[in-house]
Design a protein around this motif. Structure first.
Motif, PDB file in Angstrom:
ATOM      1  N   GLU A 184       0.829  -1.204   0.000  1.00 52.34           N
ATOM      2  CA  GLU A 184       0.000   0.000   0.000  1.00 52.34           C
ATOM      3  C   GLU A 184       0.867   1.259   0.000  1.00 52.34           C
ATOM      4  OE1 GLU A 184      -4.015  -1.752   2.188  1.00 52.34           O
ATOM      5  OE2 GLU A 184      -2.535  -0.657   3.369  1.00 52.34           O
ATOM      6  N   LEU A 185       1.920   1.260   0.816  1.00 50.39           N
ATOM      7  CA  LEU A 185       2.818   2.411   0.870  1.00 50.39           C
ATOM      8  C   LEU A 185       3.553   2.597  -0.455  1.00 50.39           C
ATOM      9  CD1 LEU A 185       4.296   1.827   4.443  1.00 50.39           C
ATOM     10  CD2 LEU A 185       2.893   3.782   3.763  1.00 50.39           C
ATOM     11  N   LEU A 186       4.032   1.486  -1.029  1.00 47.08           N
ATOM     12  CA  LEU A 186       4.750   1.550  -2.298  1.00 47.08           C
ATOM     13  C   LEU A 186       3.837   2.039  -3.422  1.00 47.08           C
ATOM     14  CD1 LEU A 186       7.519   0.943  -3.551  1.00 47.08           C
ATOM     15  CD2 LEU A 186       6.670  -1.339  -4.130  1.00 47.08           C
ATOM     16  N   THR A 187       2.589   1.580  -3.412  1.00 46.46           N
ATOM     17  CA  THR A 187       1.615   2.041  -4.413  1.00 46.46           C
ATOM     18  C   THR A 187       1.417   3.546  -4.314  1.00 46.46           C
ATOM     19  OG1 THR A 187       0.417  -0.067  -4.450  1.00 46.46           O
ATOM     20  CG2 THR A 187      -0.792   1.884  -5.171  1.00 46.46           C
ATOM     21  N   GLY A 188       1.306   4.043  -3.083  1.00 47.76           N
ATOM     22  CA  GLY A 188       1.137   5.480  -2.873  1.00 47.76           C
ATOM     23  C   GLY A 188       2.293   6.272  -3.450  1.00 47.76           C
ATOM     24  N   VAL A 189       3.519   5.781  -3.241  1.00 46.50           N
ATOM     25  CA  VAL A 189       4.709   6.444  -3.777  1.00 46.50           C
ATOM     26  C   VAL A 189       4.651   6.484  -5.304  1.00 46.50           C
ATOM     27  CG1 VAL A 189       7.223   6.333  -3.999  1.00 46.50           C
ATOM     28  CG2 VAL A 189       6.153   5.772  -1.816  1.00 46.50           C
ATOM     29  N   VAL A 190       4.316   5.350  -5.916  1.00 45.51           N
ATOM     30  CA  VAL A 190       4.258   5.262  -7.385  1.00 45.51           C
ATOM     31  C   VAL A 190       3.171   6.192  -7.935  1.00 45.51           C
ATOM     32  CG1 VAL A 190       3.753   3.747  -9.350  1.00 45.51           C
ATOM     33  CG2 VAL A 190       5.166   2.905  -7.455  1.00 45.51           C
ATOM     34  N   ALA A 191       1.990   6.166  -7.300  1.00 52.21           N
ATOM     35  CA  ALA A 191       0.864   6.991  -7.767  1.00 52.21           C
ATOM     36  C   ALA A 191       1.197   8.482  -7.691  1.00 52.21           C
ATOM     37  CB  ALA A 191      -0.386   6.686  -6.948  1.00 52.21           C
ATOM     38  N   ILE A 192       1.773   8.918  -6.580  1.00 52.26           N
ATOM     39  CA  ILE A 192       2.130  10.331  -6.421  1.00 52.26           C
ATOM     40  C   ILE A 192       3.276  10.695  -7.360  1.00 52.26           C
ATOM     41  CG2 ILE A 192       2.951  12.108  -4.816  1.00 52.26           C
ATOM     42  CD1 ILE A 192       1.581  10.539  -2.561  1.00 52.26           C
ATOM     43  N   SER A 193       4.209   9.757  -7.586  1.00 52.33           N
ATOM     44  CA  SER A 193       5.326   9.996  -8.509  1.00 52.33           C
ATOM     45  C   SER A 193       4.825  10.235  -9.926  1.00 52.33           C
ATOM     46  CB  SER A 193       6.296   8.803  -8.497  1.00 52.33           C
ATOM     47  OG  SER A 193       6.911   8.657  -7.235  1.00 52.33           O
ATOM     48  N   ILE A 194       3.836   9.464 -10.348  1.00 53.70           N
ATOM     49  CA  ILE A 194       3.247   9.646 -11.685  1.00 53.70           C
ATOM     50  C   ILE A 194       2.620  11.036 -11.792  1.00 53.70           C
ATOM     51  CG2 ILE A 194       1.406   8.866 -13.246  1.00 53.70           C
ATOM     52  CD1 ILE A 194       1.932   6.001 -12.154  1.00 53.70           C
ATOM     53  N   TYR A 195       1.881  11.421 -10.761  1.00 56.33           N
ATOM     54  CA  TYR A 195       1.255  12.750 -10.733  1.00 56.33           C
ATOM     55  C   TYR A 195       2.318  13.849 -10.808  1.00 56.33           C
ATOM     56  CZ  TYR A 195      -0.608  16.986  -8.563  1.00 56.33           C
ATOM     57  OH  TYR A 195      -0.939  18.294  -8.295  1.00 56.33           O
ATOM     58  N   LEU A 196       3.383  13.708 -10.023  1.00 53.17           N
ATOM     59  CA  LEU A 196       4.441  14.726  -9.996  1.00 53.17           C
ATOM     60  C   LEU A 196       5.173  14.797 -11.331  1.00 53.17           C
ATOM     61  CD1 LEU A 196       5.831  14.026  -6.410  1.00 53.17           C
ATOM     62  CD2 LEU A 196       4.740  16.145  -7.163  1.00 53.17           C
TER      63      LEU A 196
END
Length: 303
Positions: A180-192
């Protein structure tokens, strides 16, 4: 056995106190909500990964379960973004008071997730929570955006809690947390990355994003290690020795601990209109009473 319960009870109070301190750290860290959450999830996923390796946990999952964890990770990321966003545009007291409505949202969503009938008193408690929110909205109009973000955060908290309630039955908590934490990092990274491309480097990933003061680094490490990785893993361990009612009652102390800490650290900035505390007390009392009745109902069913 009795000593285990007492140690677990005291330990759990420390964990809830740490959770309450999370909001204070969010106010102390000078970063905006998006980089703050990105760094928190990145560092915390690293700490949890180390724990998994030390405990030799299996990270293999079915595609279906991984898909559910990805959705849950995005929900958690949005929860934290709105949570810290609320702190940045209002203050700790407003955010934590509104976050306590998560239990109300859970009681509304639980029948849908677990396919059970609504209980009459839950509707009454829902109305009381709305009254409490109305009081807060009436007296703290300058924090309207913070109140709205706090409510969205509470709603998202209820959703991922219910999702994790199903996942925890056959998956190790540390494994759930890692994905879940890793997914959050990936999702926010895509947005950024998208924001960086659209703005030509003015927003998203740029030099300013990676320029962090030593003070913020210290707060971020505490937030990611103690308030996230440690608190999550330790909470699961101590919950094995405590009754559902004790867990529920103790967790509801989080906003009280957090608001008290915020007042000690930030002083007059956290001092609110007296009517705010009436509304917050009404919400918190309703949540605790709802938890008590639900726990009693479950015990009666078992007996």
């Amino acid at each position: 056995m009795q000593n285990d319960k007492l140690r677990s009870y005291l330990h759990f109070h420390v964990i809830v106190f740490i959770w309450g301190f999370t909001a204070v750290l969010g106010a102390l860290i000078s970063l905006d909500a998006v980089p703050l959450v990105w760094y928190r999830m990145l560092l915390a996923s690293g700490f949890v990964f180390l724990y998994i390796k030390l405990r030799k946990r299996n990270l293999k999952l079915t595609k279906r379960k991984l898909g559910v964890l990805i959705i849950a990770g995005i929900v958690i990321a949005l929860h934290w973004l709105t949570f810290f966003g609320a702190i940045k545009v209002s203050n700790v007291s407003i955010t934590l008071a509104l976050l306590s409505t998560a239990a109300f949202f859970t009681s509304i969503l639980e029948p849908i997730f677990y396919k059970r009938k609504f209980v009459g008193y839950e509707i009454l408690f829902g109305l009381l929570v709305i009254v409490g929110l109305y009081i807060i909205f009436q007296v703290e109009t300058k924090y309207t955006l913070g109140i709205i973000l706090g409510l969205i955060s509470a709603f998202l908290s209820a959703i991922f809690t219910l999702m994790n309630g199903k996942l925890i039955k056959d998956t190790a908590p540390s494994v759930i947390s890692f994905y879940e934490l890793l997914t959050g990092v990936v999702a926010i990274s895509i947005y950024l990355a998208i924001m960086s491309f659209i703005s030509g480097g003015d927003k998203g990933f740029n030099l300013a994003f990676f320029t962090i003061s030593s003070e913020d680094w210290g707060y971020l490490l505490i937030l990611a290690s103690i308030c996230t990785a440690y608190a999550f893993i330790a909470a699961v361990a101590v919950m094995k020795h405590l009754s559902p009612y004790t867990i529920m009652l103790t967790i509801n102390l989080e906003p009280i601990y957090g608001i008290f800490l915020a007042f000690l650290i930030f002083g007059s900035k956290e001092q609110m209109n007296p009517q705010f505390y009436y509304g917050a007390l009404l919400i918190l009392s309703t949540v605790i009473l709802n938890g008590f009745l639900k726990t009693k109902r479950k015990i009666n069913k078992i007996s």
